[in-house]
Write an enzyme that holds these catalytic residues in place. Structure first.
Site, PDB file in Angstrom:
ATOM      1  N   SER A  50       0.809  -1.191  -0.174  1.00  0.00           N
ATOM      2  CA  SER A  50      -0.007  -0.014  -0.048  1.00  0.00           C
ATOM      3  C   SER A  50       0.860   1.444   0.087  1.00  0.00           C
ATOM      4  CB  SER A  50      -0.905   0.032   1.240  1.00  0.00           C
ATOM      5  OG  SER A  50      -1.300   1.291   1.523  1.00  0.00           O
ATOM      6  N   LYS A  82     -10.358  -6.135   2.599  1.00  0.00           N
ATOM      7  CA  LYS A  82     -11.749  -5.811   1.797  1.00  0.00           C
ATOM      8  C   LYS A  82     -12.757  -7.017   1.755  1.00  0.00           C
ATOM      9  CE  LYS A  82     -10.909  -3.953  -2.071  1.00  0.00           C
ATOM     10  NZ  LYS A  82     -10.287  -3.529  -3.548  1.00  0.00           N
ATOM     11  N   ASN A 220      -3.901   7.930   5.052  1.00  0.00           N
ATOM     12  CA  ASN A 220      -2.656   8.727   5.312  1.00  0.00           C
ATOM     13  C   ASN A 220      -3.345  10.328   5.424  1.00  0.00           C
ATOM     14  OD1 ASN A 220      -2.948   8.790   2.484  1.00  0.00           O
ATOM     15  ND2 ASN A 220      -1.432  10.288   2.498  1.00  0.00           N
ATOM     16  N   ASP A 221      -4.385  10.495   4.980  1.00  0.00           N
ATOM     17  CA  ASP A 221      -4.926  11.874   4.905  1.00  0.00           C
ATOM     18  C   ASP A 221      -5.947  12.248   6.046  1.00  0.00           C
ATOM     19  OD1 ASP A 221      -6.929  10.257   3.921  1.00  0.00           O
ATOM     20  OD2 ASP A 221      -7.593  11.558   2.451  1.00  0.00           O
TER      21      ASP A 221
END
Length: 241
Positions: A50, A82, A220-221
């Site tokens: 990732s 997932k 990450n945001d």
């Protein structure tokens, strides 16, 4: 590649929730139960395939240190995560429009963070992921994670290539024979599967995911929101004391 004066993860310091070894599946569940009750522990689910886990790892250790939070690195196969929650959609790589956007997006993030971003030739990292648990036992999991991400996304290496794994092991100072024996063991696969099962039960559906107490942050945001949570928890602790 970034240099760190302390190769060992903060999660292995005295008095942490993480034991020197995770010998059984039971140990894993006990660790999670203890972590969920703590507001100063960050569970960090990641997969070396990732790019956004790579980007989160650029900032997360510094963030954890700033708030004296314990950072627990946990391997999680993103495809397994997932499927576990019923997401049977094709991967981003199979959708050209989305793939092209994500490629540009991750390059923008990498530029902002000042790190290299090279696409690896393959996207499977079962042994490299499992090696996190061995590195944790050896007290150098942060160095291991940083080194592995550098080889996969910083240099664009195949995450399941024997030579890449050997380079990560060598640069992390691990014993090669013991490492490869560990990552290939049936018991290790059971531990990784137990982590995935527990993650699914907590609603984790992708990587990178960070959990603090009963709050979950994906991507990450979302590190700004994670920092707000840590700051709030720190303030509450100070008010009580």
């Amino acid at each position: 590649m970034r240099d760190y004066p302390d190769a060992c993860n903060v999660a292995n310091t005295s008095g942490s929730l993480v034991n020197d070894t995770i010998n059984t599946v039971l140990d894993i569940y006990q660790l999670f139960e203890a972590a969920v009750k703590s507001h100063s522990t960050i569970l960090f689910y990641l997969d070396f395939i990732s790019p956004f886990s790579y980007l989160a790892n650029v900032k997360l250790p510094e963030l954890a240190a700033r708030y004296r939070a314990e950072l627990v690195y946990l391997p999680l196969d993103v495809m397994r995560a997932k499927l576990a929650i019923g997401n049977f959609a094709p991967s981003t790589r199979a959708m050209p429009g989305k793939r092209n956007f994500i490629l540009r997006d991750r390059l923008w993030w990498a530029q902002q963070h000042g790190v290299s971003m090279q696409t690896p030739p393959a996207f499977s990292a079962p042994r490299l992921n499992a090696g996190m648990l061995y590195a944790q036992e050896c007290g150098c999991v942060r160095n291991y994670v940083d080194t592995a991400f550098h080889h996969v996304w910083g240099l664009g290496g195949d995450p399941d290539d024997d030579e890449l794994l050997a380079a990560v092991v060598r640069q992390t100072g691990l014993d090669p024979e013991a490492y490869f024996s560990y990552v290939n063991a049936v018991e290790t696969r059971e531990r990784v599967a137990a982590i995935a099962g527990d993650a699914a039960s907590r609603g984790v559906f992708g990587v990178p995911t960070m959990i603090v107490g009963d709050e979950m942050f994906w991507g990450n945001d979302r590190l700004d929101f994670l920092e707000e949570c840590l700051e709030s928890n720190t303030q509450e602790t100070n008010d009580v004391s």
